[in-house]
Motif scaffolding. Structure first.
Motif, PDB file in Angstrom:
ATOM      1  N   GLU A   7     -21.655  76.566 -18.852  1.00 53.82           N
ATOM      2  CA  GLU A   7     -20.867  77.024 -19.528  1.00 53.82           C
ATOM      3  C   GLU A   7     -20.945  78.531 -20.174  1.00 53.82           C
ATOM      4  O   GLU A   7     -19.641  78.828 -20.709  1.00 53.82           O
ATOM      5  CB  GLU A   7     -21.905  76.223 -21.019  1.00 53.82           C
ATOM      6  N   LYS A   8     -22.188  79.633 -19.780  1.00 54.27           N
ATOM      7  CA  LYS A   8     -22.074  81.026 -19.517  1.00 54.27           C
ATOM      8  C   LYS A   8     -20.429  81.188 -18.594  1.00 54.27           C
ATOM      9  O   LYS A   8     -19.990  81.700 -19.135  1.00 54.27           O
ATOM     10  CB  LYS A   8     -22.672  81.280 -19.759  1.00 54.27           C
ATOM     11  N   LEU A  12     -18.016  83.046 -19.841  1.00 49.55           N
ATOM     12  CA  LEU A  12     -17.851  85.136 -20.049  1.00 49.55           C
ATOM     13  C   LEU A  12     -16.090  84.573 -19.341  1.00 49.55           C
ATOM     14  O   LEU A  12     -14.815  85.347 -19.908  1.00 49.55           O
ATOM     15  CB  LEU A  12     -18.114  84.885 -18.797  1.00 49.55           C
ATOM     16  N   GLY A  13     -15.324  83.343 -19.313  1.00 47.03           N
ATOM     17  CA  GLY A  13     -13.848  83.396 -18.606  1.00 47.03           C
ATOM     18  C   GLY A  13     -13.218  83.672 -19.981  1.00 47.03           C
ATOM     19  O   GLY A  13     -12.042  84.626 -19.340  1.00 47.03           O
ATOM     20  N   LYS A  14     -14.003  83.157 -21.354  1.00 44.12           N
ATOM     21  CA  LYS A  14     -13.232  83.319 -22.492  1.00 44.12           C
ATOM     22  C   LYS A  14     -12.541  84.862 -22.756  1.00 44.12           C
ATOM     23  O   LYS A  14     -11.662  85.568 -23.005  1.00 44.12           O
ATOM     24  CB  LYS A  14     -13.217  82.450 -23.150  1.00 44.12           C
ATOM     25  N   LEU A  15     -14.149  85.744 -22.793  1.00 40.88           N
ATOM     26  CA  LEU A  15     -14.376  86.899 -23.468  1.00 40.88           C
ATOM     27  C   LEU A  15     -12.964  87.594 -21.921  1.00 40.88           C
ATOM     28  O   LEU A  15     -12.585  88.357 -22.757  1.00 40.88           O
ATOM     29  CB  LEU A  15     -16.154  87.092 -23.105  1.00 40.88           C
ATOM     30  N   TYR A  22      -6.657  91.895 -19.160  1.00 42.28           N
ATOM     31  CA  TYR A  22      -6.375  91.112 -19.248  1.00 42.28           C
ATOM     32  C   TYR A  22      -5.216  91.062 -20.061  1.00 42.28           C
ATOM     33  O   TYR A  22      -3.675  90.690 -19.112  1.00 42.28           O
ATOM     34  CB  TYR A  22      -7.223  90.092 -18.809  1.00 42.28           C
ATOM     35  N   LYS A  23      -5.206  91.426 -21.098  1.00 46.30           N
ATOM     36  CA  LYS A  23      -3.149  90.778 -22.181  1.00 46.30           C
ATOM     37  C   LYS A  23      -3.082  92.580 -21.785  1.00 46.30           C
ATOM     38  O   LYS A  23      -2.027  92.130 -21.433  1.00 46.30           O
ATOM     39  CB  LYS A  23      -4.513  91.189 -23.473  1.00 46.30           C
TER      40      LYS A  23
END
Length: 125
Positions: A7-8, A12-15, A22-23
């Protein structure tokens, strides 16, 4: 416990996906992919790489002329501002991911990674 770790990791991947690095990388990639000249250069380079890889798989050595062809095409690609900007931000993003991996390793090992010199990590306790 493994569910918490996974879950963490997802968190982290979403952050990371929300990060400016990244953007920006995705924006530069989209700009490059929508440019006909940039895509033609990339396709030529990929075709050249495939031909050379096939030659190496057949046990053939690349000639100096073939290597010079690769270098010349790389120079052409890096002269294209869209390709160059994408390559630069991609390299920066990869360094960022390496820093993330170092921090994860540090958490696992309980000590900074050998040669760790990340100036953005802050003071050690």
């Amino acid at each position: 416990m493994s569910d918490v770790v996974l879950e963490k990791a997802l968190e982290l991947g979403k952050l990371i996906a929300e990060s400016d690095k990244y953007k920006t990388m995705r924006q530069k990639e989209a700009a490059m992919m929508s440019d006909v000249d940039a895509m033609m250069l990339i396709e030529r380079f990929q075709g050249l790489q495939q031909r050379h890889q096939l030659m190496r798989m057949q046990g053939k050595e690349l000639t100096e002329e073939q290597m010079n062809e690769v270098y010349a095409l790389e120079d052409q690609m890096m002269a294209n501002p869209l390709i160059r900007e994408f390559a630069e931000i991609q390299e920066s993003f990869q360094k960022f991911l390496n820093q993330v991996n170092e921090r994860i390793s540090e958490g696992i090992e309980g000590k900074p990674a050998a040669g760790h010199s990340c100036s953005t990590c802050g003071p050690r306790s």
